[in-house]
Scaffold this motif. Structure first.
Motif, PDB file in Angstrom:
ATOM      1  N   HIS A  36      10.509  99.793 -10.561  1.00  0.00           N
ATOM      2  CA  HIS A  36      11.278  99.140 -11.632  1.00  0.00           C
ATOM      3  C   HIS A  36      11.148  97.626 -11.548  1.00  0.00           C
ATOM      4  O   HIS A  36      11.553  96.926 -12.466  1.00  0.00           O
ATOM      5  CB  HIS A  36      12.756  99.560 -11.580  1.00  0.00           C
ATOM      6  CG  HIS A  36      13.436  99.256 -10.281  1.00  0.00           C
ATOM      7  ND1 HIS A  36      13.062  99.859  -9.091  1.00  0.00           N
ATOM      8  CD2 HIS A  36      14.458  98.419  -9.975  1.00  0.00           C
ATOM      9  CE1 HIS A  36      13.833  99.398  -8.127  1.00  0.00           C
ATOM     10  NE2 HIS A  36      14.688  98.521  -8.633  1.00  0.00           N
ATOM     11  N   ILE A  62      16.519 103.473  -5.051  1.00  0.00           N
ATOM     12  CA  ILE A  62      16.431 102.979  -6.432  1.00  0.00           C
ATOM     13  C   ILE A  62      17.846 103.060  -7.024  1.00  0.00           C
ATOM     14  O   ILE A  62      18.444 104.155  -7.047  1.00  0.00           O
ATOM     15  CB  ILE A  62      15.459 103.838  -7.280  1.00  0.00           C
ATOM     16  CG1 ILE A  62      14.063 103.877  -6.628  1.00  0.00           C
ATOM     17  CG2 ILE A  62      15.407 103.339  -8.726  1.00  0.00           C
ATOM     18  CD1 ILE A  62      13.380 102.535  -6.486  1.00  0.00           C
ATOM     19  N   ALA A  66      18.720 101.960 -12.482  1.00  0.00           N
ATOM     20  CA  ALA A  66      17.285 101.637 -12.620  1.00  0.00           C
ATOM     21  C   ALA A  66      16.398 102.886 -12.562  1.00  0.00           C
ATOM     22  O   ALA A  66      15.176 102.767 -12.524  1.00  0.00           O
ATOM     23  CB  ALA A  66      16.877 100.654 -11.534  1.00  0.00           C
ATOM     24  N   LYS A  67      16.994 104.062 -12.544  1.00  0.00           N
ATOM     25  CA  LYS A  67      16.203 105.290 -12.383  1.00  0.00           C
ATOM     26  C   LYS A  67      15.176 105.448 -13.498  1.00  0.00           C
ATOM     27  O   LYS A  67      14.013 105.784 -13.244  1.00  0.00           O
ATOM     28  CB  LYS A  67      17.121 106.523 -12.350  1.00  0.00           C
ATOM     29  CG  LYS A  67      17.956 106.625 -11.103  1.00  0.00           C
ATOM     30  CD  LYS A  67      17.112 107.055  -9.918  1.00  0.00           C
ATOM     31  CE  LYS A  67      17.979 107.351  -8.710  1.00  0.00           C
ATOM     32  NZ  LYS A  67      17.167 107.620  -7.499  1.00  0.00           N
ATOM     33  N   ALA A  69      14.091 103.082 -15.522  1.00  0.00           N
ATOM     34  CA  ALA A  69      13.151 101.951 -15.482  1.00  0.00           C
ATOM     35  C   ALA A  69      12.111 102.171 -14.391  1.00  0.00           C
ATOM     36  O   ALA A  69      10.944 101.786 -14.546  1.00  0.00           O
ATOM     37  CB  ALA A  69      13.915 100.655 -15.230  1.00  0.00           C
ATOM     38  N   ALA A  70      12.501 102.775 -13.283  1.00  0.00           N
ATOM     39  CA  ALA A  70      11.544 103.040 -12.200  1.00  0.00           C
ATOM     40  C   ALA A  70      10.483 104.035 -12.675  1.00  0.00           C
ATOM     41  O   ALA A  70       9.288 103.850 -12.439  1.00  0.00           O
ATOM     42  CB  ALA A  70      12.275 103.571 -10.972  1.00  0.00           C
ATOM     43  N   GLY A  73       8.326 102.262 -15.173  1.00  0.00           N
ATOM     44  CA  GLY A  73       7.509 101.263 -14.478  1.00  0.00           C
ATOM     45  C   GLY A  73       6.356 101.925 -13.738  1.00  0.00           C
ATOM     46  O   GLY A  73       5.235 101.408 -13.714  1.00  0.00           O
TER      47      GLY A  73
END
Ligand code: GLV
Ligand code: MG
Length: 347
Positions: A36, A62, A66-67, A69-70, A73
């Motif tokens: 992320h 994480i 942000a899960k 987004a990770a 990403g």
């Protein structure tokens, strides 16, 4: 139990054929990165040149917010990066989490043809592997994935350790296991607060010696038992075993010692969580030049691998020939990737 003749059949029509032999690859360090973070993704091409495997971490460490987004990403960076011969793995969220299903569905759909392996955390028994195996086959078939995506299990619950042999033989997708000492410590009720490594109180107190005020105390390896069980279960099933995380980045000496114990016990690599651990893992999981040179002498002295000879006062026979072959085969793999090491080994 699944019939032996069905073990290697694809689990979905259109899914790639499961592998009968695992790829032989140099995977000394599985380097975890948080996908992320934009600044981490920006350095991916450089990172990929320094390590054997990159692992986009979606699970623990994480933040909850942000899960997604990770995951996004990871997909983005895998799409944009040329990884060369470096392995591309991801650690997905646990089977009971709200993210795991979308982790698999989205990642395989978007970058399934570039993904080598999925790390499944908190594996408790063979049923966890059966579920992911079936799901992956369906998703691979849907997206026309060309080679089967492998699964790697983390051994990090008491139940997982109890079932380690059944886990190791659950699926032809399984490439091996890593030790998860942090979750395992919690699951077992160990009284520690560390991520891998030893503990100053876990050891053996030597007998009192007359005239010596303080008794000697020898610290022991907390992870010896579990690593040995994992190695036996993996190697008995044609898989490989890895040490896992070492969380104290301020103690490179302890990190090196923990990695080396795992290497000597049979592990082929480790996780690296910090750039400083990359060099340590390269050093530890590439065989020592002196060992390689002795192993080469053993092989040369026993060209057909049979009989017995003496070298430097040490008996060599079929069994030490096989040990030497393990070391020389690994050294050749390392040398093929690393010209400096090749020179050290005299290849
Ligand atoms: C790794 O996931 C661990 O729990 O140690
Ligand atoms: Mg864990």
């Amino acid at each position: 139990m699944k019939l032996p003749q069905n073990f290697y059949k694809p689990l979905a029509i259109g899914a790639p054929m499961p592998l009968r032999e695992l790829p032989v690859r140099l995977e000394r360090m599985l380097h975890f990165f948080p996908p992320h973070l934009e600044k981490v993704r920006a350095k991916m091409s450089d990172l990929a040149k320094q390590v054997d495997v990159v692992v986009g971490n979606l699970e623990d460490a994480i933040p909850l917010e942000a899960k997604e987004a990770a995951r996004a990403g990871f997909i983005d960076v895998v799409r944009k990066t040329d990884f060369g011969a470096t392995g591309v793995w991801t650690r997905i969220n646990a089977l009971n989490s709200p993210w795991m299903l979308e982790d698999v569905l989205q990642i395989v759909a978007e970058v399934g043809n570039k993904l080598d392996c999925i790390i499944l955390p908190k594996v408790e028994g063979p049923w966890d592997l059966h579920y992911l195996d079936q799901l992956l086959a369906q998703v691979e078939a849907k997206h026309n994935i060309q080679k089967p995506i492998l699964i790697h299990a983390i051994l990090e619950t008491a139940q997982g350790v109890k079932n380690v042999n059944e886990i190791a033989s659950a699926s032809p997708r399984l490439n091996g296991m890593s030790l998860g000492p942090a979750d395992l410590a919690a699951s077992r009720g160990m009284k520690t607060t560390r991520v891998g490594g030893g503990h100053p109180f876990y050891g053996v107190l030597a007998d009192p010696v007359e005239g010596q005020a303080a008794r000697d105390f020898y610290q022991q390896d907390l992870w010896h038992y579990t690593i040995a069980r994992m190695v036996d279960a993996c190697l008995a099933n044609g898989l490989r075993a890895w040490y896992g995380p070492f969380g104290d980045f301020s103690d490179p000496a302890a990190c090196e010692s923990q990695f080396r114990n795992a290497f000597l016990l049979g592990c082929c690599g480790t996780w690296t969580l910090h750039p400083s651990q990359i060099g340590i893992s390269k050093k530890v999981f590439s065989p020592d030049p002196k060992e390689v040179s002795f192993a080469l002498r053993v092989l040369a002295a026993m060209p057909d691998g049979a009989g017995a000879v003496m070298l430097d006062g040490k008996m060599q026979d079929d069994a030490t020939w096989k040990q030497s072959k393990v070391i020389v085969d690994l050294a050749r793999m390392v040398a093929a990737k690393d010209p400096e090491k090749a020179a050290e080994y005299g290849f």
